[in-house]
Write a protein that holds these residues in place. Sequence first.
Motif, PDB file in Angstrom:
ATOM      1  N   LEU A  82       0.815  -1.217   0.000  1.00 15.17           N
ATOM      2  CA  LEU A  82       0.000   0.000   0.000  1.00 15.17           C
ATOM      3  C   LEU A  82       0.850   1.268   0.000  1.00 15.17           C
ATOM      4  N   GLY A  83       2.156   1.118   0.044  1.00 15.29           N
ATOM      5  CA  GLY A  83       3.038   2.286   0.010  1.00 15.29           C
ATOM      6  C   GLY A  83       3.063   3.064   1.306  1.00 15.29           C
ATOM      7  N   LEU A  84       2.756   2.424   2.418  1.00 15.64           N
ATOM      8  CA  LEU A  84       2.717   3.113   3.711  1.00 15.64           C
ATOM      9  C   LEU A  84       4.094   3.120   4.344  1.00 15.64           C
ATOM     10  N   ARG A  85       4.388   4.179   5.105  1.00 10.39           N
ATOM     11  CA  ARG A  85       5.717   4.333   5.701  1.00 10.39           C
ATOM     12  C   ARG A  85       5.684   4.489   7.221  1.00 10.39           C
TER      13      ARG A  85
ATOM     14  N   GLU B  14      -5.968  11.044  18.086  1.00  7.33           N
ATOM     15  CA  GLU B  14      -4.909  11.958  18.533  1.00  7.33           C
ATOM     16  C   GLU B  14      -3.545  11.270  18.472  1.00  7.33           C
ATOM     17  N   ALA B  15      -3.506   9.988  18.881  1.00  7.09           N
ATOM     18  CA  ALA B  15      -2.244   9.244  18.850  1.00  7.09           C
ATOM     19  C   ALA B  15      -1.732   9.094  17.423  1.00  7.09           C
ATOM     20  N   ALA B  16      -2.632   8.822  16.494  1.00  3.02           N
ATOM     21  CA  ALA B  16      -2.238   8.668  15.095  1.00  3.02           C
ATOM     22  C   ALA B  16      -1.686   9.976  14.540  1.00  3.02           C
ATOM     23  N   ARG B  17      -2.345  11.066  14.866  1.00  2.00           N
ATOM     24  CA  ARG B  17      -1.880  12.366  14.360  1.00  2.00           C
ATOM     25  C   ARG B  17      -0.554  12.755  14.989  1.00  2.00           C
ATOM     26  N   ALA B  18      -0.399  12.480  16.291  1.00  2.00           N
ATOM     27  CA  ALA B  18       0.852  12.819  16.969  1.00  2.00           C
ATOM     28  C   ALA B  18       2.018  12.009  16.413  1.00  2.00           C
ATOM     29  N   ALA B  19       1.739  10.777  15.999  1.00  2.00           N
ATOM     30  CA  ALA B  19       2.786   9.909  15.460  1.00  2.00           C
ATOM     31  C   ALA B  19       3.059  10.160  13.981  1.00  2.00           C
ATOM     32  N   GLY B  20       2.247  10.995  13.356  1.00  2.00           N
ATOM     33  CA  GLY B  20       2.396  11.229  11.926  1.00  2.00           C
ATOM     34  C   GLY B  20       2.077   9.996  11.108  1.00  2.00           C
ATOM     35  N   ALA B  21       1.123   9.186  11.578  1.00  2.00           N
ATOM     36  CA  ALA B  21       0.793   7.919  10.925  1.00  2.00           C
ATOM     37  C   ALA B  21       0.145   8.162   9.567  1.00  2.00           C
ATOM     38  N   ASP B  22       0.501   7.304   8.612  1.00  2.00           N
ATOM     39  CA  ASP B  22      -0.147   7.362   7.303  1.00  2.00           C
ATOM     40  C   ASP B  22      -1.014   6.132   7.056  1.00  2.00           C
ATOM     41  N   GLY B  23      -1.210   5.299   8.091  1.00  2.00           N
ATOM     42  CA  GLY B  23      -2.067   4.127   7.989  1.00  2.00           C
ATOM     43  C   GLY B  23      -2.253   3.504   9.356  1.00  2.00           C
ATOM     44  N   VAL B  24      -3.205   2.588   9.451  1.00  2.00           N
ATOM     45  CA  VAL B  24      -3.521   1.914  10.708  1.00  2.00           C
ATOM     46  C   VAL B  24      -3.531   0.410  10.471  1.00  2.00           C
TER      47      VAL B  24
END
Length: 357
Positions: free
Chosen positions: A30-33, A79-89
Amino acid sequence: MNFTYEARPTRVVFRPGASVTATAGEVERLGLRRVLVVSGARGADTARTVADSLGPLCAGLHAEARMHVPVEVADRAVEAARAAGADGVVAVGGGSAIGLGKAMALRTGLPLIAVPSTYSGSEMTPVWGLTEQGAKRTGRDPSVLPRSVVYDPELTLSLPVPLSVTSGVNAVAHAVEALYAPDTSPLVSLMAEEGVRAMTSALVQVAASPMDPQARSRALYGAWLCGSCLGATTMGLHHKLCHVLGGTFGLPHAETHTVVLPYALAYNAPAAPEAVRVLDRALDTDDAPHALWALAGRLGAPRSLASLGLAEADLALAAERVAGQAYANPREVTHAGALTVLKAAHAGEDPRAALPE
């Protein structure tokens, strides 16, 4: 013949013993980093193994999923995803973890990968749910459907037999309701019949031999089919009952589905004869509601709402909330009808005696 069927774009990887390598492969495909791995506390060890296998592709582990996805839990995960700069779950675990992953996808648009370790089948649906102030809201949105699902039967070997049984019956409930949904189709009917047959036979084998990899594989196969049925159709009385009982009264999710299913089916049976015929074939019986009730008893699963902690005094409010919602069902759901189903389920009576046609 007149129907509409929309194929869902989820990719399925069914590979025993390869959840770690397969999950990393799907993240890369999926091209996630920077993916955030989410789980519940009970499945945190498995989720940590998956997270560690991702190496630099993993932005962290958030192990705070809870049953029925309370809105404040979803808020913290976003909030955790945004703080981590996540591009996927990547959601690892049962319905609670996957439900949290869906809520995050709904709020953020992040792509979701599901690695289920139970048999609920929710990973195959675009259905999300959130609980706020004692009420569970559900909806359908293509953005919450996992882009990839990694099925590894070995992840379910440690699932205790009681949880295996109730999780599996939860999946069966998806197929049952799909059979009499207004948007059912011949393809859904085929998947539902095979899914019910596969799951119910697998649960008997799992109860007898919990470490049997073939039984566990067949149960996951059944979960895939049953979940796919719900993903293609709309929900009726059974799911509305369970959403009210879980969201308003805090009853455990899979156990509630297990208790309610025979009674909701018995109530709807007179208005859904073709669905009942399909289930009779799948269960090798001439009384599908009784067969499901008897199966739960034989496998040691709960069979009454009273045993789950619901007070008799709460039945009237539950019936009011169920009857007060608008949803498709083959038989009209009145307050009196909902209360009859709830009273029978509360007592745990044989459904053919409690809800005769």
